[in-house]
Design an enzyme around this catalytic site. Structure first.
Site, PDB file in Angstrom:
ATOM      1  N   VAL A  15       0.846  -1.202   0.000  1.00 15.22           N
ATOM      2  CA  VAL A  15       0.000   0.000   0.000  1.00 15.22           C
ATOM      3  C   VAL A  15       0.883   1.255   0.000  1.00 15.22           C
ATOM      4  CG1 VAL A  15      -1.757   1.331   1.221  1.00 15.22           C
ATOM      5  CG2 VAL A  15      -1.917  -1.159   1.173  1.00 15.22           C
ATOM      6  N   ARG A  84      -3.478  -8.728   6.367  1.00 16.58           N
ATOM      7  CA  ARG A  84      -4.204  -9.960   6.675  1.00 16.58           C
ATOM      8  C   ARG A  84      -3.749 -11.099   5.787  1.00 16.58           C
ATOM      9  NH1 ARG A  84     -10.394  -9.641   6.197  1.00 16.58           N
ATOM     10  NH2 ARG A  84      -9.863  -8.071   4.648  1.00 16.58           N
ATOM     11  N   VAL A 120      -4.090   3.948   7.731  1.00 13.66           N
ATOM     12  CA  VAL A 120      -4.519   2.925   6.779  1.00 13.66           C
ATOM     13  C   VAL A 120      -4.483   1.537   7.431  1.00 13.66           C
ATOM     14  CG1 VAL A 120      -4.099   1.897   4.495  1.00 13.66           C
ATOM     15  CG2 VAL A 120      -3.570   4.314   4.882  1.00 13.66           C
ATOM     16  N   HIS A 177     -14.872  -0.136   9.199  1.00 10.48           N
ATOM     17  CA  HIS A 177     -14.299  -0.848   8.055  1.00 10.48           C
ATOM     18  C   HIS A 177     -14.240  -2.307   8.441  1.00 10.48           C
ATOM     19  CE1 HIS A 177     -12.033  -1.494   4.479  1.00 10.48           C
ATOM     20  NE2 HIS A 177     -10.918  -1.812   5.085  1.00 10.48           N
TER      21      HIS A 177
HETATM   22  N1  LIG Z   1      -7.897   0.799   5.573  1.00  8.72           N
HETATM   23  C1  LIG Z   1      -7.992   0.052   4.493  1.00  8.72           C
HETATM   24  O1  LIG Z   1      -8.976   0.117   3.777  1.00  8.72           O
HETATM   25  C2  LIG Z   1      -6.851  -0.857   4.124  1.00  8.72           C
HETATM   26  C3  LIG Z   1      -6.727  -1.344   2.816  1.00  8.72           C
HETATM   27  C4  LIG Z   1      -5.626  -2.141   2.498  1.00  8.72           C
HETATM   28  C5  LIG Z   1      -4.680  -2.466   3.476  1.00  8.72           C
HETATM   29  N2  LIG Z   1      -4.861  -2.003   4.737  1.00  8.72           N
HETATM   30  C6  LIG Z   1      -3.898  -2.307   5.810  1.00  8.72           C
HETATM   31  O2  LIG Z   1      -2.702  -1.568   5.553  1.00  8.72           O
HETATM   32  C7  LIG Z   1      -1.602  -2.237   6.153  1.00  8.72           C
HETATM   33  C8  LIG Z   1      -0.484  -2.401   5.125  1.00  8.72           C
HETATM   34  O3  LIG Z   1      -0.870  -3.255   4.085  1.00  8.72           O
HETATM   35  P1  LIG Z   1       0.184  -3.678   2.944  1.00  8.72           P
HETATM   36  O4  LIG Z   1      -0.539  -4.514   1.975  1.00  8.72           O
HETATM   37  O5  LIG Z   1       0.927  -2.486   2.472  1.00  8.72           O
HETATM   38  O6  LIG Z   1       1.170  -4.587   3.812  1.00  8.72           O
HETATM   39  P2  LIG Z   1       2.722  -4.858   3.524  1.00  8.72           P
HETATM   40  O7  LIG Z   1       3.089  -5.999   4.387  1.00  8.72           O
HETATM   41  O8  LIG Z   1       2.984  -4.939   2.075  1.00  8.72           O
HETATM   42  O9  LIG Z   1       3.446  -3.532   4.084  1.00  8.72           O
HETATM   43  C9  LIG Z   1       3.506  -3.191   5.416  1.00  8.72           C
HETATM   44  C10 LIG Z   1       4.885  -2.616   5.656  1.00  8.72           C
HETATM   45  O10 LIG Z   1       4.955  -2.114   6.998  1.00  8.72           O
HETATM   46  C11 LIG Z   1       6.296  -2.276   7.403  1.00  8.72           C
HETATM   47  N3  LIG Z   1       6.418  -2.161   8.837  1.00  8.72           N
HETATM   48  C12 LIG Z   1       6.140  -3.079   9.794  1.00  8.72           C
HETATM   49  N4  LIG Z   1       6.413  -2.583  11.011  1.00  8.72           N
HETATM   50  C13 LIG Z   1       6.868  -1.322  10.824  1.00  8.72           C
HETATM   51  C14 LIG Z   1       7.307  -0.304  11.698  1.00  8.72           C
HETATM   52  N5  LIG Z   1       7.329  -0.496  13.028  1.00  8.72           N
HETATM   53  N6  LIG Z   1       7.720   0.874  11.168  1.00  8.72           N
HETATM   54  C15 LIG Z   1       7.715   1.059   9.838  1.00  8.72           C
HETATM   55  N7  LIG Z   1       7.296   0.127   8.955  1.00  8.72           N
HETATM   56  C16 LIG Z   1       6.874  -1.045   9.438  1.00  8.72           C
HETATM   57  C17 LIG Z   1       6.672  -3.645   6.878  1.00  8.72           C
HETATM   58  O11 LIG Z   1       8.082  -3.814   6.822  1.00  8.72           O
HETATM   59  C18 LIG Z   1       6.025  -3.619   5.504  1.00  8.72           C
HETATM   60  O12 LIG Z   1       6.927  -3.194   4.498  1.00  8.72           O
HETATM   61  C19 LIG Z   1      -2.166  -3.555   6.686  1.00  8.72           C
HETATM   62  O13 LIG Z   1      -2.482  -3.412   8.062  1.00  8.72           O
HETATM   63  C20 LIG Z   1      -3.441  -3.745   5.889  1.00  8.72           C
HETATM   64  O14 LIG Z   1      -4.383  -4.551   6.556  1.00  8.72           O
HETATM   65  C21 LIG Z   1      -5.920  -1.215   5.078  1.00  8.72           C
END
Ligand SMILES: NC(=O)c1ccc[n+]([C@@H]2O[C@H](COP(=O)([O-])OP(=O)(O)OC[C@H]3O[C@@H](n4cnc5c(N)ncnc54)[C@H](O)[C@@H]3O)[C@@H](O)[C@H]2O)c1
Length: 310
Positions: A15, A84, A120, A177
């Site tokens: 994201v 997830r 997010v 959500h």
């Molecule tokens: N609100 C929404 O509608 C929505 C939609 C899509 C995804 N999401 C959520 O967004 C989040 C990210 O999703 P994604 O697909 O990008 O996941 P992803 O695993 O691709 O990316 C998450 C990133 O966060 C990094 N990270 C972990 N701990 C960290 C920290 N302490 N400091 C900095 N970076 C850190 C990880 O290294 C990783 O690169 C998830 O929680 C997902 O559920 C929410």
């Protein structure tokens, strides 16, 4: 001297990296990408910077594993956390992601005290409440992204069903959500015509159910990871509304202080987004069925917030 807005994206995963990409493609500002994985935000930033000459943007991109480069940001987007996996609910993520988001907010809030935070990370509504508490920021400057995505999903399904342009379709969603979100068909329209005049109740019910399970449908297809193109595009629509002070009405997780009968809780409602963040909560009258569905969704959010003792 910096004259472009500064946008920090914490979490440079699926994201976060897509948010950075769409943000610079629209030339909304300079972007700082932060992640805990060494070299990864730096590598993605450099790659995106090298796309600039081809796509014609001059936005600066910086990658970092620490927070000093984020100082003085106008907007901070927090996507850090775990995504997830199949079979995992958003609630499973609660405690792990609360720990991550709490630590991130501590780092960014002190360096960018005037920033607007866009959350997010899931479970979204609880993470926004946590970020608001931790940051000490006014609630107008702490916002969650979910409704723009949920309504984009609903709009996609409505447009496909009626074979019309997605641009003709507006959709209205309320609530937290998650599976208990509340799409509102009578306020969802095609060229201004409510879909309740265009589709049978059964068909609408099918689209509503698919929308409410929209995230899980993609998780099951991808097998690892979750949706990111539409989530990132949704974040960037909010960023643009804020930085351009558009006063755009978008569904976001916002702090309710009595509106919709809810006090002291972040829940998804239509808000007016401008340079000051959430400038107004838009209230509509709900039917008793809609209010009951909304109340159920609010209860689900409150349960998570209570688990975090917020
Ligand atoms: N609100 C929404 O509608 C929505 C939609 C899509 C995804 N999401 C959520 O967004 C989040 C990210 O999703 P994604 O697909 O990008 O996941 P992803 O695993 O691709 O990316 C998450 C990133 O966060 C990094 N990270 C972990 N701990 C960290 C920290 N302490 N400091 C900095 N970076 C850190 C990880 O290294 C990783 O690169 C998830 O929680 C997902 O559920 C929410």
């Amino acid at each position: 001297m910096q004259s472009r807005p500064k946008i920090t994206v914490v979490g440079a995963g699926n994201v976060g990296a897509s948010v950075a990409q769409y943000t610079v493609e629209k030339e909304l500002g300079d972007v700082v990408l932060v992640d805990v994985i060494e070299g990864m935000p730096q590598g993605k930033s450099l790659d995106l910077a090298q796309t600039g000459p081809i796509h014609g943007y001059d936005s600066q991109l910086t990658g970092s594993n620490t927070y000093d480069a984020t100082a003085g940001s106008d907007i901070v987007i927090i996507t850090a956390g775990l995504a997830r996996k199949p079979g995992m609910t958003r609630d499973d993520l609660l405690f792990k992601n609360a720990e991550i988001v709490g630590a991130v907010v501590d780092q960014v809030a002190s360096r960018s005290p005037q920033a607007i935070l866009i959350l997010v990370t899931n479970p979204l509504d609880a993470m926004v409440q946590l970020a608001w508490k931790k940051s000490g920021f006014p609630h107008q400057r702490v916002i969650g992204m979910a409704g723009v995505l949920d309504s984009a999903r609903f709009r996609t399904f409505i447009a496909r069903e009626l074979d019309v342009s997605v641009e003709n379709v507006s959709a209205f969603v309320l609530g937290g959500h998650g599976d208990s979100m509340v799409p509102l068909p009578r306020y969802s329209t095609v060229a201004g015509i409510p879909i309740t005049d265009l589709l049978s109740p059964d068909r609408i019910e099918g689209l509503v159910t698919r929308t409410a399970n929209g995230g899980a449908e993609i998780v099951n297809l991808l097998k690892s990871g979750s949706a990111y193109y539409a989530p990132a595009a949704s974040v960037v629509e909010m960023v643009e509304a804020i930085l351009k002070d558009k006063k755009k009405i978008l569904p976001c997780a916002a702090y309710l202080d009595g509106q919709y009968g809810v006090r002291g809780l972040y829940v998804g409602v239509p808000v007016k987004l401008g340079r000051r963040g959430v400038e107004q909560i838009v209230e509509i009258t709900l039917t008793s069925d809609e209010q009951a569905a909304f109340d159920k969704s609010v209860a689900a959010v409150r349960e998570l917030v209570d688990k975090l003792k917020l």
